[in-house]
Design a protein around this motif. Structure first.
Motif, PDB file in Angstrom:
ATOM      1  N   LEU A 166       0.838  -1.152  -0.109  1.00 13.47           N
ATOM      2  CA  LEU A 166       0.059  -0.147   0.050  1.00 13.47           C
ATOM      3  C   LEU A 166       0.946   1.267  -0.076  1.00 13.47           C
ATOM      4  CD1 LEU A 166      -3.141   0.526   0.397  1.00 13.47           C
ATOM      5  CD2 LEU A 166      -2.602   0.918   2.841  1.00 13.47           C
ATOM      6  N   GLY A 167       0.487   2.064  -0.848  1.00 14.32           N
ATOM      7  CA  GLY A 167       1.510   3.346  -1.039  1.00 14.32           C
ATOM      8  C   GLY A 167       0.608   4.569  -1.034  1.00 14.32           C
ATOM      9  N   SER A 168       1.276   5.701  -0.549  1.00 15.33           N
ATOM     10  CA  SER A 168       0.691   7.244  -0.630  1.00 15.33           C
ATOM     11  C   SER A 168       1.771   7.963  -0.192  1.00 15.33           C
ATOM     12  CB  SER A 168      -0.394   7.255   0.603  1.00 15.33           C
ATOM     13  OG  SER A 168      -0.867   8.362   0.617  1.00 15.33           O
ATOM     14  N   PRO A 169       1.610   9.210  -0.686  1.00 16.63           N
ATOM     15  CA  PRO A 169       2.576  10.410  -0.295  1.00 16.63           C
ATOM     16  C   PRO A 169       2.080  10.704   1.055  1.00 16.63           C
ATOM     17  CG  PRO A 169       0.830  10.941  -2.146  1.00 16.63           C
ATOM     18  CD  PRO A 169       0.836   9.750  -1.987  1.00 16.63           C
ATOM     19  N   THR A 170       3.083  11.434   1.656  1.00 16.40           N
ATOM     20  CA  THR A 170       2.665  11.989   3.082  1.00 16.40           C
ATOM     21  C   THR A 170       1.781  13.124   3.041  1.00 16.40           C
ATOM     22  OG1 THR A 170       4.960  11.087   3.876  1.00 16.40           O
ATOM     23  CG2 THR A 170       3.846  12.689   5.127  1.00 16.40           C
ATOM     24  N   ARG A 171       1.033  13.171   4.030  1.00 19.30           N
ATOM     25  CA  ARG A 171       0.127  14.178   4.162  1.00 19.30           C
ATOM     26  C   ARG A 171       0.064  14.415   5.502  1.00 19.30           C
ATOM     27  NH1 ARG A 171       0.951  14.805  -0.365  1.00 19.30           N
ATOM     28  NH2 ARG A 171      -0.533  14.869  -2.189  1.00 19.30           N
ATOM     29  N   PHE A 172       0.828  15.514   6.088  1.00 20.17           N
ATOM     30  CA  PHE A 172       0.877  15.676   7.420  1.00 20.17           C
ATOM     31  C   PHE A 172       1.112  14.654   8.133  1.00 20.17           C
ATOM     32  CE2 PHE A 172      -1.974  18.994   5.573  1.00 20.17           C
ATOM     33  CZ  PHE A 172      -1.117  20.159   5.777  1.00 20.17           C
ATOM     34  N   PHE A 176       4.510   1.869   1.562  1.00 19.91           N
ATOM     35  CA  PHE A 176       5.441   2.680   1.053  1.00 19.91           C
ATOM     36  C   PHE A 176       5.092   4.289   0.806  1.00 19.91           C
ATOM     37  CE2 PHE A 176       3.345   1.018  -2.493  1.00 19.91           C
ATOM     38  CZ  PHE A 176       3.370   2.019  -3.687  1.00 19.91           C
ATOM     39  N   THR A 177       5.919   5.111   0.930  1.00 16.65           N
ATOM     40  CA  THR A 177       5.644   6.657   0.825  1.00 16.65           C
ATOM     41  C   THR A 177       6.694   7.575   0.289  1.00 16.65           C
ATOM     42  OG1 THR A 177       4.536   8.295   2.329  1.00 16.65           O
ATOM     43  CG2 THR A 177       6.354   7.329   3.069  1.00 16.65           C
ATOM     44  N   SER A 178       6.186   8.659   0.023  1.00 17.04           N
ATOM     45  CA  SER A 178       7.086   9.816  -0.297  1.00 17.04           C
ATOM     46  C   SER A 178       6.721  10.952   0.088  1.00 17.04           C
ATOM     47  CB  SER A 178       7.155   9.902  -2.069  1.00 17.04           C
ATOM     48  OG  SER A 178       5.682  10.275  -2.334  1.00 17.04           O
ATOM     49  N   SER A 179       7.827  11.875   0.333  1.00 13.25           N
ATOM     50  CA  SER A 179       7.556  13.340   0.815  1.00 13.25           C
ATOM     51  C   SER A 179       8.600  14.065   0.242  1.00 13.25           C
ATOM     52  CB  SER A 179       7.571  12.971   2.630  1.00 13.25           C
ATOM     53  OG  SER A 179       9.050  12.932   2.713  1.00 13.25           O
ATOM     54  N   SER A 180       8.004  15.583   0.287  1.00 13.10           N
ATOM     55  CA  SER A 180       8.908  16.517  -0.145  1.00 13.10           C
ATOM     56  C   SER A 180       9.806  16.901   0.461  1.00 13.10           C
ATOM     57  CB  SER A 180       7.890  17.750  -0.681  1.00 13.10           C
ATOM     58  OG  SER A 180       7.286  18.109   0.489  1.00 13.10           O
ATOM     59  N   SER A 181       9.856  16.690   1.940  1.00 14.50           N
ATOM     60  CA  SER A 181      11.052  17.113   2.648  1.00 14.50           C
ATOM     61  C   SER A 181      11.535  16.140   3.293  1.00 14.50           C
ATOM     62  CB  SER A 181      10.399  18.032   4.104  1.00 14.50           C
ATOM     63  OG  SER A 181       9.456  17.772   4.661  1.00 14.50           O
ATOM     64  N   LEU A 230       4.298   5.761   7.165  1.00 16.56           N
ATOM     65  CA  LEU A 230       4.098   4.257   7.151  1.00 16.56           C
ATOM     66  C   LEU A 230       3.282   3.441   8.187  1.00 16.56           C
ATOM     67  CD1 LEU A 230       7.845   4.128   5.800  1.00 16.56           C
ATOM     68  CD2 LEU A 230       5.739   3.706   4.437  1.00 16.56           C
ATOM     69  N   LEU A 231       3.690   3.945   9.229  1.00 17.49           N
ATOM     70  CA  LEU A 231       2.991   3.081  10.531  1.00 17.49           C
ATOM     71  C   LEU A 231       1.622   3.389  10.780  1.00 17.49           C
ATOM     72  CD1 LEU A 231       5.843   3.860  13.217  1.00 17.49           C
ATOM     73  CD2 LEU A 231       5.515   1.839  12.191  1.00 17.49           C
ATOM     74  N   THR A 232       0.979   4.603  10.240  1.00 17.81           N
ATOM     75  CA  THR A 232      -0.372   4.572  10.417  1.00 17.81           C
ATOM     76  C   THR A 232      -1.084   3.941   9.140  1.00 17.81           C
ATOM     77  OG1 THR A 232      -0.074   7.041   9.266  1.00 17.81           O
ATOM     78  CG2 THR A 232      -0.211   6.790  11.629  1.00 17.81           C
ATOM     79  N   ARG A 264      20.965   7.941   1.465  1.00 15.23           N
ATOM     80  CA  ARG A 264      21.123   9.144   2.166  1.00 15.23           C
ATOM     81  C   ARG A 264      19.989   9.942   1.727  1.00 15.23           C
ATOM     82  NH1 ARG A 264      24.111   6.944   4.212  1.00 15.23           N
ATOM     83  NH2 ARG A 264      26.493   7.009   4.530  1.00 15.23           N
ATOM     84  N   SER A 265      18.754   9.323   1.381  1.00 12.56           N
ATOM     85  CA  SER A 265      17.384   9.909   1.259  1.00 12.56           C
ATOM     86  C   SER A 265      16.544   9.004   1.831  1.00 12.56           C
ATOM     87  CB  SER A 265      17.302  10.233  -0.364  1.00 12.56           C
ATOM     88  OG  SER A 265      17.417   9.133  -1.011  1.00 12.56           O
ATOM     89  N   GLY A 266      15.501   8.567   1.016  1.00 15.54           N
ATOM     90  CA  GLY A 266      14.594   7.575   1.526  1.00 15.54           C
ATOM     91  C   GLY A 266      14.904   6.196   1.855  1.00 15.54           C
ATOM     92  N   GLY A 267      14.103   5.494   2.395  1.00 15.22           N
ATOM     93  CA  GLY A 267      14.261   4.107   2.823  1.00 15.22           C
ATOM     94  C   GLY A 267      14.128   3.882   4.551  1.00 15.22           C
ATOM     95  N   THR A 268      13.234   3.081   4.616  1.00 12.85           N
ATOM     96  CA  THR A 268      13.079   2.872   6.265  1.00 12.85           C
ATOM     97  C   THR A 268      12.754   1.308   6.405  1.00 12.85           C
ATOM     98  OG1 THR A 268      10.741   2.870   6.600  1.00 12.85           O
ATOM     99  CG2 THR A 268      11.792   4.986   6.285  1.00 12.85           C
ATOM    100  N   PRO A 269      13.005   0.856   7.805  1.00 17.11           N
ATOM    101  CA  PRO A 269      12.744  -0.522   7.801  1.00 17.11           C
ATOM    102  C   PRO A 269      11.129  -0.595   7.694  1.00 17.11           C
ATOM    103  CG  PRO A 269      13.399   0.657   9.789  1.00 17.11           C
ATOM    104  CD  PRO A 269      13.636   1.518   8.827  1.00 17.11           C
ATOM    105  N   TYR A 270      10.404   0.266   7.878  1.00 15.37           N
ATOM    106  CA  TYR A 270       8.959  -0.099   7.975  1.00 15.37           C
ATOM    107  C   TYR A 270       8.474   0.077   6.659  1.00 15.37           C
ATOM    108  CZ  TYR A 270      10.210   2.219  12.447  1.00 15.37           C
ATOM    109  OH  TYR A 270      10.786   2.171  13.506  1.00 15.37           O
ATOM    110  N   GLY A 271       9.364   0.372   5.574  1.00 15.16           N
ATOM    111  CA  GLY A 271       8.840   0.433   4.375  1.00 15.16           C
ATOM    112  C   GLY A 271       9.496   1.185   3.270  1.00 15.16           C
ATOM    113  N   ALA A 272       9.512   1.116   1.837  1.00 16.06           N
ATOM    114  CA  ALA A 272      10.276   1.917   1.132  1.00 16.06           C
ATOM    115  C   ALA A 272       9.715   3.323   1.167  1.00 16.06           C
ATOM    116  CB  ALA A 272       9.986   1.349  -0.230  1.00 16.06           C
TER     117      ALA A 272
END
Length: 211
Positions: free
Chosen positions: A81-87, A118-123, A132-134, A160-168
């Motif tokens: 399941l993937g989504s950009p970050t929103r707050f 998985f997720t992506s964020s601008s910052s 990812l956790l929610t 040196r950018s994205g990537g976490t043990p909770y998901g891409a």
């Protein structure tokens, strides 16, 4: 990637993407899924929503992935399941879709199937891990088996950018101008492959075979 065939089990890669980066990640995850023999990837998205209408998008997307149906979700062997970050949380269109899956929860349709997020964020520190956790919470309520990315994946320690043990995850930059890095790509592919491998193993256990 599967367009709807039910000849083989599939991992559903379900996402919402506003500016295209989450969609790019979804395709990389699907590539990882299809590295596993006997498993297909099914790319699906969800409609836009607004405060004034339940769905502001047309019934069929003009381009890209099809909208997810109840059958896509009900009969999948695994889910990413993937989504950009929103707050610090998933985007509203994906949350709206998940909120409509109560019948699948009542029937236990997703129980004991592997899931990842998985997720992506601008910052750089824009709430990726909380997103990812929610996102994982409703999947756990469905009885799914949540799986992250183990540190045996070298890119998890090298990124040196994205990537976490909770998901891409991906850092897209404030103007969405950051390409998906080599490490981020590797983690997307690894995540898709892992969920597909787990899906096959859990199906085998369910049939009474050895994992």
């Amino acid at each position: 990637m599967s367009t709807g065939s039910q000849s083989r089990p599939w991992v559903l890669v379900l996402y919402y993407s506003r500016h295209g980066k989450t969609s790019e990640m979804a395709k990389l995850i699907a590539r990882g899924v299809e590295q596993v023999t006997g498993m297909e990837a099914r790319l699906r998205t969800v409609p836009e929503i607004s405060a004034n209408t339940e769905a502001s998008a047309p019934p069929i997307p003009e381009s890209g992935a099809l909208y997810c149906s109840a059958g896509d979700l009900r009969h999948c062997a695994g889910l990413v399941l993937g989504s950009p970050t929103r707050f610090g949380n998933m985007a509203a269109p994906l949350k709206y879709f998940l909120d409509s899956t109560s019948s699948l929860w009542l029937n236990g349709a997703l129980a004991n199937k592997p899931a990842g997020v998985f997720t992506s964020s601008s910052s750089m520190h824009g709430g990726q891990e909380t997103t990812l956790l929610t996102m994982a919470l409703p999947l756990i309520h469905h009885g799914m088996v949540f799986a992250g990315i183990p540190y045996q994946e070298a890119a998890l320690s090298q990124t040196r950018s994205g990537g976490t043990p909770y998901g891409a995850s991906h850092w897209s930059g404030m103007h969405n101008d950051q390409d998906i890095s080599a490490e981020e790509k590797a983690l997307c592919i690894a995540q898709g492959k892992r969920i597909a491998q787990l899906a096959l193993a859990l199906q085998n256990i369910g049939k009474g075979g050895a994992a």
